[in-house]
Scaffold this active site. Structure first.
Site, PDB file in Angstrom:
ATOM      1  N   ASP A 248       0.838  -1.201   0.000  1.00 36.02           N
ATOM      2  CA  ASP A 248       0.000   0.000   0.000  1.00 36.02           C
ATOM      3  C   ASP A 248       0.878   1.259   0.000  1.00 36.02           C
ATOM      4  OD1 ASP A 248      -2.809   0.956   0.400  1.00 36.02           O
ATOM      5  OD2 ASP A 248      -1.969   1.830   2.217  1.00 36.02           O
ATOM      6  N   GLU A 309       1.617  -0.523  -5.108  1.00 37.10           N
ATOM      7  CA  GLU A 309       0.571   0.475  -5.342  1.00 37.10           C
ATOM      8  C   GLU A 309       1.305   1.812  -5.373  1.00 37.10           C
ATOM      9  OE1 GLU A 309      -3.277   2.895  -3.769  1.00 37.10           O
ATOM     10  OE2 GLU A 309      -1.574   2.461  -2.497  1.00 37.10           O
TER      11      GLU A 309
END
Ligand code: GLC
Length: 591
Positions: A248, A309
């Site tokens: 993330d 990401e």
């Protein structure tokens, strides 16, 4: 018909014949290249062209009836994914969390939140998935913890300058009494990126940085303790047999030294490739972390992966995340963000492919996820309309039929591109965004932090349907659902689509089967010109060959003739009288 028209017609036919001969020669050369490429890539690792399905656990399947999806619910539905034909699943966070950002605010990285189940449920999911031939990728959230995390609680209880505070980015405020935030950074969810904490004895004290919600304090990645902790977290899950991590906010871990003010464009709404790089994103220091993780992960058997990401543009910067000693996948968000415009799609696809090729990496295509408007709705707007972050009942509404038609065409285009691909749960059913959620139902911090200015991401996170005539369309046994489901869900449930040849579900299944059989993901793409005659204006077409397939996507307003003697393998919509209608992609056999 007068003479001039006849000879023009002959001239055109002769041009077309010559074009067809040239095309055949080119085809043969491409096939030879292709074969060489396929031989070279024969040994490609599984992830090179894998299709991964994103499970957003709270909205996938609820086994205990509390209205929130859970791990046992997900395990039960894994056969659906095997039948769909994907290679792997990625699970969004299921860790202990107060759920202020739907689990992207982790309070304990080594345990499962009771809402989602237990560690034993997790182990059962992994073993069932592996039994079905599916790999399992889990989410890792290293940029920030939850404010409920033991480290942050210890930081609050400790003095400025303490080792407890040094795990986060605490700073004194500006101004004579420190009442101004330490810099001018904005949170990606709206509002300032700093919150001031009370200080024992002195009332108000230092500020801490949060690039997202105030319940998500950013860690200080220059602190070796943070690195050691995350290496241990990686090992914890690798030891439980996960096949990889989706990292993330990979582009945010390291901030520019001194945390300087930012006077460039508003980075919270996304940046253009030509924009200068802000001091909180894509700093060179992040790569050193991923090199270490690469080694750590490579020390485990079974070709496990790291997925970035990283909302980074231009493509050459993004490609740095997948250099051979870093990660394996980086979501191609430039492609996801591309409007339904043939020129731009071609340009983004070719520049990202070239950038990733240059570092020897694979390209990772994606059209939907839990942060963006579902592509079946996003594409239901005119190309120049950017719906922003979420759609509310007061906003312009997408054209649902157009959106679905284009979404199917876009998916068929994407699944033919070389490299890896990610699907977001429910897109295989053609689910649209929920665009009329009542304000009272909204839970995304984006909605709260922008005071309702941005609707936020709840509309793509609505619990998905499994059975048209069961409570909550089969999402939960009691009919509970943490967000209300729209009525159109009934007609889109898998039990309605299963076995129906034209359904979106069957289209996805057929596409994934062909993609695998023909090894499209390992193929070499060759862009084609559609012919350039006036009735086939090539500017409206995206067309290429890959492996034994010829792909034509018609993004224009009118129909296009199918090439003569075409053998259609698959089409995203009905073909009428030998033509490819507007907003339709076809796969043709060239073997
Ligand atoms: C990532 C996640 C998003 C989350 C944010 C903060 O962008 O995909 O859902 O809100 O990070 O963790």
């Amino acid at each position: 018909m007068d003479e001039a028209t006849t000879s023009e017609g002959e001239q055109r036919r002769s041009n077309e014949r010559r074009g067809a001969d040239e095309q055949r020669g080119a085809d043969e050369r491409h096939r030879a290249d292709e074969q060489r490429g396929a031989d070279e890539r024969h040994r490609a690792p599984w992830w090179w062209d894998a299709v991964t399905y994103q499970i957003y656990p709270r909205s996938f399947a609820d086994s205990d009836g509390d209205g929130i999806g859970d791990l046992p619910g997900a395990t039960e539905h894994l056969p659906h994914l095997q039948e769909l034909g994907v290679d792997a699943v990625w699970l969004s966070p299921f860790y202990v969390s107060p759920q202020h950002d739907a689990g992207y605010d982790v309070a304990d990285y080594r345990d499962v939140d009771p809402r989602f189940g237990t560690l034993a449920d997790f182990d059962a999911l992994v073993s069932r998935a592996h039994g079905l031939g599916l790999r399992v990728i889990v989410d890792l959230v290293p940029n920030h913890t939850s404010s409920d995390h033991a480290w942050f609680q210890a930081a609050l209880a400790s003095a400025p300058g303490s080792p407890e505070r040094a795990r986060y980015l605490f700073r004194d405020g500006r101004g004579p009494d420190g009442s101004e935030p330490p810099n001018n950074w904005r949170s990606s969810f709206g509002g300032p990126a700093w919150t001031r904490v009370p200080e024992a004895g002195s009332g108000s004290g230092q500020w801490y940085l949060h690039l997202y919600d105030s319940s998500q304090p950013d860690l200080d990645w220059t602190n070796p303790e943070v690195r050691v902790e995350f290496e241990s977290i990686l090992r914890f899950w690798l030891d439980r047999d996960v096949d990889g991590f989706r990292v993330d906010v990979a582009h945010g871990l390291v901030k520019a030294p001194g945390l300087p003010d930012w006077h460039g464009p508003d980075h919270t709404l996304g940046l253009r490739p030509e924009d200068p790089r802000p001091p909180m994103w894509d700093q060179d220091g992040v790569h050193e972390i991923f090199r270490q993780w690469h080694e750590l992960v490579a020390g485990y058997p079974g070709d496990r992966i790291l997925v970035a990401e990283s909302w980074v543009d231009p493509p050459a910067r993004q490609a740095r995340y997948i250099r051979p000693d870093e990660m394996q996948h980086a979501f191609n968000f430039a492609y996801l963000s591309c409007p339904w415009d043939p020129e731009r799609i071609r340009r983004v696809a070719s520049t990202t492919l070239a950038a990733n090729d240059a570092v020897g990496g694979t390209t990772t295509w994606v059209l939907s996820n839990h942060d963006v408007i579902r592509h079946a709705s996003r594409l239901g707007f005119p190309p120049d309309h950017a719906p922003g972050q979420g759609i509310g009942p007061q906003d312009p509404q997408p054209d649902a039929l157009l959106g679905l038609r284009r979404a199917r065409a876009a998916t068929l285009l994407m699944l033919a591109l070389p490299g890896a691909a990610y699907l977001y749960q429910g897109e295989e059913l053609g689910l649209p965004e929920h665009t009329t959620l009542p304000d009272a139902a909204r839970q995304d911090p984006v909605w709260f932090r922008t005071y309702g200015h941005r609707a936020g991401r709840d509309g793509c996170r609505v619990p998905i349907p499994w059975h048209s005539d069961r409570p909550a369309y089969g999402f939960s046994p009691t009919g509970a659902s943490w967000l209300p489901q729209p009525e159109v869900w009934a007609a889109l449930a898998p039990d309605v689509q299963q076995g129906v040849p034209d359904s979106t579900l069957e289209l996805y299944r057929a596409a994934l089967r062909l993609r695998r059989d023909r090894r499209l993901g390992q193929g070499r793409l060759t862009w084609l010109d559609f012919g350039g005659s006036s009735d086939m204006p090539h500017e409206n077409v995206v067309t290429f060959t890959i492996a034994s397939v010829h792909v034509i996507a018609n993004l224009g307003k009118g129909s296009l003739p199918l090439p003569s003697s075409a053998h259609v393998l698959l089409s995203s919509g009905p073909l009428a009288d030998g033509t490819i209608p507007a907003d339709t992609t076809v796969w043709l056999d060239r073997s």
